[in-house]
Design an enzyme around this catalytic site. Structure first.
Site, PDB file in Angstrom:
ATOM      1  N   SER A  62       0.866  -1.302  -0.141  1.00  0.00           N
ATOM      2  CA  SER A  62      -0.115  -0.067   0.107  1.00  0.00           C
ATOM      3  C   SER A  62       0.772   1.326  -0.043  1.00  0.00           C
ATOM      4  O   SER A  62       0.183   2.469  -0.459  1.00  0.00           O
ATOM      5  CB  SER A  62      -0.740  -0.013   1.072  1.00  0.00           C
ATOM      6  OG  SER A  62       0.015   0.130   2.447  1.00  0.00           O
ATOM      7  N   HIS A 102       1.312   4.331   6.680  1.00  0.00           N
ATOM      8  CA  HIS A 102       0.773   5.309   5.767  1.00  0.00           C
ATOM      9  C   HIS A 102       1.104   6.677   5.989  1.00  0.00           C
ATOM     10  O   HIS A 102       1.865   7.007   6.747  1.00  0.00           O
ATOM     11  CB  HIS A 102      -0.853   5.070   5.792  1.00  0.00           C
ATOM     12  CG  HIS A 102      -1.416   3.975   5.085  1.00  0.00           C
ATOM     13  ND1 HIS A 102      -2.468   3.362   5.155  1.00  0.00           N
ATOM     14  CD2 HIS A 102      -0.663   2.912   4.352  1.00  0.00           C
ATOM     15  CE1 HIS A 102      -2.829   2.243   4.578  1.00  0.00           C
ATOM     16  NE2 HIS A 102      -1.604   2.015   3.957  1.00  0.00           N
ATOM     17  N   ASP A 128      -7.974   6.461   4.576  1.00  0.00           N
ATOM     18  CA  ASP A 128      -7.701   5.351   5.548  1.00  0.00           C
ATOM     19  C   ASP A 128      -8.985   5.204   6.356  1.00  0.00           C
ATOM     20  O   ASP A 128      -9.152   4.244   7.542  1.00  0.00           O
ATOM     21  CB  ASP A 128      -6.672   5.164   6.490  1.00  0.00           C
ATOM     22  CG  ASP A 128      -5.329   4.850   5.744  1.00  0.00           C
ATOM     23  OD1 ASP A 128      -5.400   4.307   4.444  1.00  0.00           O
ATOM     24  OD2 ASP A 128      -4.269   5.164   6.058  1.00  0.00           O
TER      25      ASP A 128
END
Length: 185
Positions: A62, A102, A128
């Site tokens: 990701s 992230h 998210d």
């Protein structure tokens, strides 16, 4: 198994049988010192970095192209440093055991000085919010495990491999333990 590996195993067992009690105790204590040293180093890193987990492995794609699956990240989490947009953070969400790596994409500052922020994986199409706990729209500083400060590419792939194949992990750990216990030096 080949003849050579069987001979090595027989040789190791022979070494173990020839050890007296003092040598055996010495080997066990050496093994205990190795394990306790590793734990002390980990705790020391936690204190120095301010992070409950100073080293993490990227588990998914990701964050590509910034980080790839298997990259080893080094984290810090100093409470006095403000979170900034563009910073890569590792966070834990209530109800999930595994931390997520992230990028911060948006900050929301309230008048009382509290800061909330939103994250997104570089390789993901949406933010998210779908990963957060139910009814949670923003992260806070308490959710942060650390901030990425450096990385080693693909070094953590060994960890991923051992978690995906637990029998391999236990075989490797057993072989290492036997080596430490039976090695005379």
């Amino acid at each position: 198994m080949g003849v050579a590996s069987m001979l090595q195993i027989d040789e190791m067992l022979g070494d173990f049988n020839r050890m007296n009690k003092r040598q055996s105790l010495y080997q066990v204590l050496s093994f205990a010192m190795i394990v306790s040293s590793a734990l002390m180093i980990w705790k020391g890193l936690m204190v120095v970095t301010g992070s409950e987990s100073p080293i993490v492995v990227v588990l998914s794609g990701s964050m590509e192209p910034a980080f790839h699956r298997g990259d080893l990240l080094f984290l810090t989490n100093y409470k006095e440093e403000p979170v900034r947009v563009g910073e890569i953070v590792v966070f834990k969400v209530e109800g999930r055991d595994i931390p997520i790596v992230h990028r911060v994409i948006k900050l929301h500052e309230k008048e009382d000085g509290t800061v909330k922020f939103l994250t997104k994986g570089d390789n993901n199409n949406v933010d998210d919010r779908g990963l957060y706990a139910p009814n949670q729209l923003w992260l806070t500083k308490k959710d942060i495990v650390g901030r990425a400060r450096g990385f080693l590419p693909y070094v953590g792939i060994i960890t991923i491999f051992m978690n995906e194949y637990p029998k391999v992990k236990w075989a490797i750990l057993s072989i290492l333990a036997i080596f430490v216990l039976l090695h005379r030096e």
